[in-house]
Design a protein around this motif. Sequence first.
Motif, PDB file in Angstrom:
ATOM      1  N   THR A 203       0.976  -1.294   0.101  1.00 13.19           N
ATOM      2  CA  THR A 203       0.087  -0.070   0.007  1.00 13.19           C
ATOM      3  C   THR A 203       0.819   1.177   0.069  1.00 13.19           C
ATOM      4  OG1 THR A 203      -1.642  -1.107   1.126  1.00 13.19           O
ATOM      5  CG2 THR A 203      -2.094   1.158   1.211  1.00 13.19           C
TER       6      THR A 203
ATOM      7  N   ASN B 221      -4.032  10.226   1.605  1.00 15.25           N
ATOM      8  CA  ASN B 221      -4.067   8.695   1.655  1.00 15.25           C
ATOM      9  C   ASN B 221      -2.763   8.058   2.068  1.00 15.25           C
ATOM     10  OD1 ASN B 221      -4.711   6.098   1.222  1.00 15.25           O
ATOM     11  ND2 ASN B 221      -3.720   6.105  -0.999  1.00 15.25           N
TER      12      ASN B 221
ATOM     13  N   PHE C  23      -7.931   6.859   5.861  1.00 14.85           N
ATOM     14  CA  PHE C  23      -7.238   6.894   4.650  1.00 14.85           C
ATOM     15  C   PHE C  23      -8.057   6.957   3.353  1.00 14.85           C
ATOM     16  CE2 PHE C  23      -7.891   2.503   5.269  1.00 14.85           C
ATOM     17  CZ  PHE C  23      -7.856   1.804   4.087  1.00 14.85           C
TER      18      PHE C  23
ATOM     19  N   PHE D  88      -3.013   6.521   6.091  1.00 18.83           N
ATOM     20  CA  PHE D  88      -2.777   5.130   6.183  1.00 18.83           C
ATOM     21  C   PHE D  88      -1.737   4.688   7.241  1.00 18.83           C
ATOM     22  CE2 PHE D  88      -0.759   1.064   4.981  1.00 18.83           C
ATOM     23  CZ  PHE D  88      -2.149  -0.049   5.060  1.00 18.83           C
TER      24      PHE D  88
END
Length: 347
Positions: free
Chosen positions: A171, A228, A241, A232
């Motif tokens: 991610t 984001n 997020f 996160f």
Amino acid sequence: MSAPAFLVPQLPPLDSTYGAWLVSLFVETILYGMGVLQTWIYFASVGWPQDSLSIRLMVCIVVVLETLQVTFFFRSSYLRFVQNFGVLTAEIDWVDSAQLLSSYLGAFAVRLFFASRVYKLTQKSPSPFAKIGMYGIFVFAFLSVVAGSAQTAWTSIIGSFLKLNDTKAVTTVQAATSLTCDLLITLFLCIFLTRQKGDIKKTNIMMERLIYEAINRGTLTVLASGINLILFLALPDTFWFFLGLAPSSKLYMNSLLATLNNRQRIRDQVASRLDKGWNPIPMGSMGHTIGGRSMRPLKFKAHGNDTKSNFDGDISIIDGMRNKSIEVICENEAMGVQVVVQRQAPV
């Protein structure tokens, strides 16, 4: 009877999970509505029939992907807040993975469009910096969609939002490459549009408008990618997020369509200055170049006052003519803008 393992006695408070989910859905829906309006304007404007097949096809693909994404997001929300009302679960359904993949693919298509604009601006530049940056954009765009696809597959396998922290590595790569790609696109558009400026005032005005559009587009998408990534990493085991992830693809959709739709507005803004009188070109200082750059991007057509003859060529032909009006077609092929400017050649 014991509760199923996926039920949530250990979930964080609802404001940081389902609350953030609903807020991001609300923001995304607004942006999607704006995108639908932009789509209608594009199809109804002269841009649709004049654009190449590749651009029209890309617009259709982006609109379909973003429609699928918001549909899957609503389906997932309906599943949780209606069908499973009162039962808080952390289970990841297939529609969650599908909407995530649609989002990444839509963003990738838009990045390819802007990367192609940068390519057209830099393909004739001898600077190695231009080549490195141009290929860097394509590399980061590709890495972003690959990491996004891997993230989608991984979240589908783990099957629970409680284990999203297990996907931190992939991610982070996805968010970081997205952020870097958007920064590079904005930077190179600004740099090489600035280099298009010369001694012609109207051309400079057009370049300034395009730079302004590029900065606006880049700021929003970079901000979404940054939110984001930061949320996160800073707030694990929450859905905060989503505030950056969910609206990001709709920002890409809007930036693409706004860029295509604003071309006519930019033409009109520059052309509106033509009624304010002649703007002579310093013919003696132009020669074959303007500001040290080749005149190839400009086409000059001179019309004689006493004959109907037309001369197509470079400045050297026009420079030796007297009492002629000059029609200058300022073209920026990369951004799809063409402006016709009339000049009075000095006697």
